[in-house]
Design a protein around this motif. Structure first.
Motif, PDB file in Angstrom:
ATOM      1  N   SER A 189     -14.051  28.173  24.596  1.00 43.84           N
ATOM      2  CA  SER A 189     -14.660  26.953  25.156  1.00 43.84           C
ATOM      3  C   SER A 189     -13.950  25.698  24.658  1.00 43.84           C
ATOM      4  CB  SER A 189     -16.147  26.887  24.810  1.00 43.84           C
ATOM      5  OG  SER A 189     -16.326  26.870  23.403  1.00 43.84           O
ATOM      6  N   ILE A 190     -13.528  25.680  23.395  1.00 48.23           N
ATOM      7  CA  ILE A 190     -12.813  24.531  22.831  1.00 48.23           C
ATOM      8  C   ILE A 190     -11.405  24.457  23.404  1.00 48.23           C
ATOM      9  CG2 ILE A 190     -11.857  23.554  20.698  1.00 48.23           C
ATOM     10  CD1 ILE A 190     -14.904  23.281  20.879  1.00 48.23           C
ATOM     11  N   ILE A 191     -10.746  25.604  23.519  1.00 46.63           N
ATOM     12  CA  ILE A 191      -9.391  25.642  24.083  1.00 46.63           C
ATOM     13  C   ILE A 191      -9.388  25.102  25.500  1.00 46.63           C
ATOM     14  CG2 ILE A 191      -7.550  27.203  24.846  1.00 46.63           C
ATOM     15  CD1 ILE A 191      -8.408  29.026  22.451  1.00 46.63           C
ATOM     16  N   GLU A 192     -10.357  25.504  26.315  1.00 42.62           N
ATOM     17  CA  GLU A 192     -10.419  25.043  27.706  1.00 42.62           C
ATOM     18  C   GLU A 192     -10.814  23.573  27.794  1.00 42.62           C
ATOM     19  OE1 GLU A 192     -13.063  27.856  29.530  1.00 42.62           O
ATOM     20  OE2 GLU A 192     -11.455  29.313  29.842  1.00 42.62           O
ATOM     21  N   LYS A 193     -11.766  23.152  26.973  1.00 48.02           N
ATOM     22  CA  LYS A 193     -12.237  21.772  27.023  1.00 48.02           C
ATOM     23  C   LYS A 193     -11.119  20.781  26.717  1.00 48.02           C
ATOM     24  CE  LYS A 193     -15.706  18.642  25.126  1.00 48.02           C
ATOM     25  NZ  LYS A 193     -16.894  18.520  24.277  1.00 48.02           N
ATOM     26  N   TYR A 194     -10.279  21.115  25.714  1.00 54.58           N
ATOM     27  CA  TYR A 194      -9.229  20.198  25.292  1.00 54.58           C
ATOM     28  C   TYR A 194      -7.838  20.597  25.773  1.00 54.58           C
ATOM     29  CZ  TYR A 194     -12.929  18.282  22.439  1.00 54.58           C
ATOM     30  OH  TYR A 194     -14.104  17.722  22.031  1.00 54.58           O
ATOM     31  N   ASN A 195      -7.754  21.654  26.569  1.00 57.58           N
ATOM     32  CA  ASN A 195      -6.492  22.091  27.164  1.00 57.58           C
ATOM     33  C   ASN A 195      -5.415  22.399  26.121  1.00 57.58           C
ATOM     34  OD1 ASN A 195      -4.975  22.769  29.440  1.00 57.58           O
ATOM     35  ND2 ASN A 195      -4.053  20.751  29.555  1.00 57.58           N
ATOM     36  N   LEU A 210      -6.051  18.248  15.559  1.00 59.12           N
ATOM     37  CA  LEU A 210      -5.557  18.871  16.786  1.00 59.12           C
ATOM     38  C   LEU A 210      -5.635  17.840  17.896  1.00 59.12           C
ATOM     39  CD1 LEU A 210      -7.456  22.281  16.566  1.00 59.12           C
ATOM     40  CD2 LEU A 210      -5.105  21.821  15.911  1.00 59.12           C
ATOM     41  N   LYS A 211      -4.517  17.583  18.557  1.00 58.28           N
ATOM     42  CA  LYS A 211      -4.483  16.590  19.629  1.00 58.28           C
ATOM     43  C   LYS A 211      -4.021  17.253  20.913  1.00 58.28           C
ATOM     44  CE  LYS A 211      -3.219  12.818  16.533  1.00 58.28           C
ATOM     45  NZ  LYS A 211      -2.200  11.810  16.225  1.00 58.28           N
ATOM     46  N   THR A 212      -4.635  16.862  22.006  1.00 56.61           N
ATOM     47  CA  THR A 212      -4.195  17.395  23.293  1.00 56.61           C
ATOM     48  C   THR A 212      -2.871  16.758  23.679  1.00 56.61           C
ATOM     49  OG1 THR A 212      -5.498  15.745  24.463  1.00 56.61           O
ATOM     50  CG2 THR A 212      -6.508  17.882  24.137  1.00 56.61           C
ATOM     51  N   SER A 213      -2.131  17.445  24.480  1.00 52.96           N
ATOM     52  CA  SER A 213      -0.818  16.984  24.914  1.00 52.96           C
ATOM     53  C   SER A 213      -0.938  15.721  25.756  1.00 52.96           C
ATOM     54  CB  SER A 213      -0.147  18.083  25.736  1.00 52.96           C
ATOM     55  OG  SER A 213       1.011  17.608  26.355  1.00 52.96           O
ATOM     56  N   GLN A 214       0.057  14.846  25.622  1.00 51.02           N
ATOM     57  CA  GLN A 214       0.100  13.648  26.471  1.00 51.02           C
ATOM     58  C   GLN A 214       0.381  14.028  27.920  1.00 51.02           C
ATOM     59  OE1 GLN A 214      -0.732  10.625  25.500  1.00 51.02           O
ATOM     60  NE2 GLN A 214      -1.096  11.387  23.445  1.00 51.02           N
ATOM     61  N   ASN A 215       0.932  15.217  28.124  1.00 52.04           N
ATOM     62  CA  ASN A 215       1.245  15.685  29.478  1.00 52.04           C
ATOM     63  C   ASN A 215       0.112  16.553  30.017  1.00 52.04           C
ATOM     64  OD1 ASN A 215       3.765  14.460  29.362  1.00 52.04           O
ATOM     65  ND2 ASN A 215       4.661  16.222  28.354  1.00 52.04           N
ATOM     66  N   GLN A 216      -1.087  16.247  29.605  1.00 54.24           N
ATOM     67  CA  GLN A 216      -2.247  17.045  29.996  1.00 54.24           C
ATOM     68  C   GLN A 216      -2.423  17.019  31.513  1.00 54.24           C
ATOM     69  OE1 GLN A 216      -5.818  15.723  28.117  1.00 54.24           O
ATOM     70  NE2 GLN A 216      -7.120  17.124  29.207  1.00 54.24           N
ATOM     71  N   LYS A 217      -2.668  18.185  32.081  1.00 52.24           N
ATOM     72  CA  LYS A 217      -2.961  18.269  33.509  1.00 52.24           C
ATOM     73  C   LYS A 217      -4.467  18.189  33.680  1.00 52.24           C
ATOM     74  CE  LYS A 217       1.115  20.850  34.730  1.00 52.24           C
ATOM     75  NZ  LYS A 217       1.682  22.027  35.326  1.00 52.24           N
ATOM     76  N   ASN A 267      -8.037  18.357  35.841  1.00 53.55           N
ATOM     77  CA  ASN A 267      -8.669  19.114  36.901  1.00 53.55           C
ATOM     78  C   ASN A 267      -9.669  18.171  37.573  1.00 53.55           C
ATOM     79  OD1 ASN A 267     -10.947  20.645  38.071  1.00 53.55           O
ATOM     80  ND2 ASN A 267      -9.741  22.415  37.430  1.00 53.55           N
ATOM     81  N   LEU A 268      -9.405  17.804  38.833  1.00 57.41           N
ATOM     82  CA  LEU A 268     -10.229  16.830  39.535  1.00 57.41           C
ATOM     83  C   LEU A 268     -11.697  17.246  39.570  1.00 57.41           C
ATOM     84  CD1 LEU A 268     -10.500  14.199  41.106  1.00 57.41           C
ATOM     85  CD2 LEU A 268      -9.880  15.467  43.177  1.00 57.41           C
ATOM     86  N   GLN A 269     -11.967  18.495  39.832  1.00 57.49           N
ATOM     87  CA  GLN A 269     -13.355  18.964  39.906  1.00 57.49           C
ATOM     88  C   GLN A 269     -14.072  18.773  38.568  1.00 57.49           C
ATOM     89  OE1 GLN A 269     -14.974  19.793  42.686  1.00 57.49           O
ATOM     90  NE2 GLN A 269     -16.826  19.885  41.450  1.00 57.49           N
ATOM     91  N   LYS A 270     -13.397  19.108  37.451  1.00 61.80           N
ATOM     92  CA  LYS A 270     -14.007  18.925  36.130  1.00 61.80           C
ATOM     93  C   LYS A 270     -14.246  17.444  35.833  1.00 61.80           C
ATOM     94  CE  LYS A 270     -12.466  23.075  33.753  1.00 61.80           C
ATOM     95  NZ  LYS A 270     -11.701  23.623  32.634  1.00 61.80           N
ATOM     96  N   LEU A 271     -13.296  16.588  36.226  1.00 64.37           N
ATOM     97  CA  LEU A 271     -13.462  15.148  36.009  1.00 64.37           C
ATOM     98  C   LEU A 271     -14.662  14.613  36.796  1.00 64.37           C
ATOM     99  CD1 LEU A 271      -9.744  13.982  36.168  1.00 64.37           C
ATOM    100  CD2 LEU A 271     -11.199  14.076  34.134  1.00 64.37           C
ATOM    101  N   ILE A 272     -14.797  15.052  38.033  1.00 64.42           N
ATOM    102  CA  ILE A 272     -15.920  14.606  38.873  1.00 64.42           C
ATOM    103  C   ILE A 272     -17.245  15.078  38.277  1.00 64.42           C
ATOM    104  CG2 ILE A 272     -17.032  14.939  41.132  1.00 64.42           C
ATOM    105  CD1 ILE A 272     -14.160  14.930  42.330  1.00 64.42           C
ATOM    106  N   GLU A 273     -17.267  16.297  37.757  1.00 71.62           N
ATOM    107  CA  GLU A 273     -18.491  16.839  37.157  1.00 71.62           C
ATOM    108  C   GLU A 273     -18.934  16.049  35.928  1.00 71.62           C
ATOM    109  OE1 GLU A 273     -17.573  20.939  36.456  1.00 71.62           O
ATOM    110  OE2 GLU A 273     -17.638  21.436  38.595  1.00 71.62           O
TER     111      GLU A 273
END
Length: 73
Positions: free
Chosen positions: A19-25, A41-48, A50-56
């Motif tokens: 769940s943590i791996i997916e949440k922070y990519n 632990l920092k997420t990558s600046q090149n993070q992709k 997910n529009l659906q997750k952002l909308i949620e």
């Protein structure tokens, strides 16, 4: 969140829940920083994103008024 340092052949590792791996990519091979006994632990600046997750994640607390970017004459 707490986790345990585990032995790994010639070193040690820290297991992160899915769940943590997916949440922070997080990705395998991603760099981490260690500062004054603090592991960061920092997420990558090149993070992709997910529009659906952002909308949620939109809710009354983070929803702002509409902004008009049209040029006024």
């Amino acid at each position: 969140m707490k986790t345990i340092i585990q032995k790994l052949e010639n070193g040690m590792c820290v297991e992160l829940p899915k769940s943590i791996i997916e949440k922070y990519n997080f990705k395998v091979g991603q760099e981490i920083d260690i500062e004054d006994n603090l592991v960061v632990l920092k997420t990558s600046q090149n993070q992709k994103y997910n529009l659906q997750k952002l909308i949620e994640e939109i809710n009354d607390a983070n929803l702002h008024d509409e902004i008009d970017f049209s040029i006024q004459k």
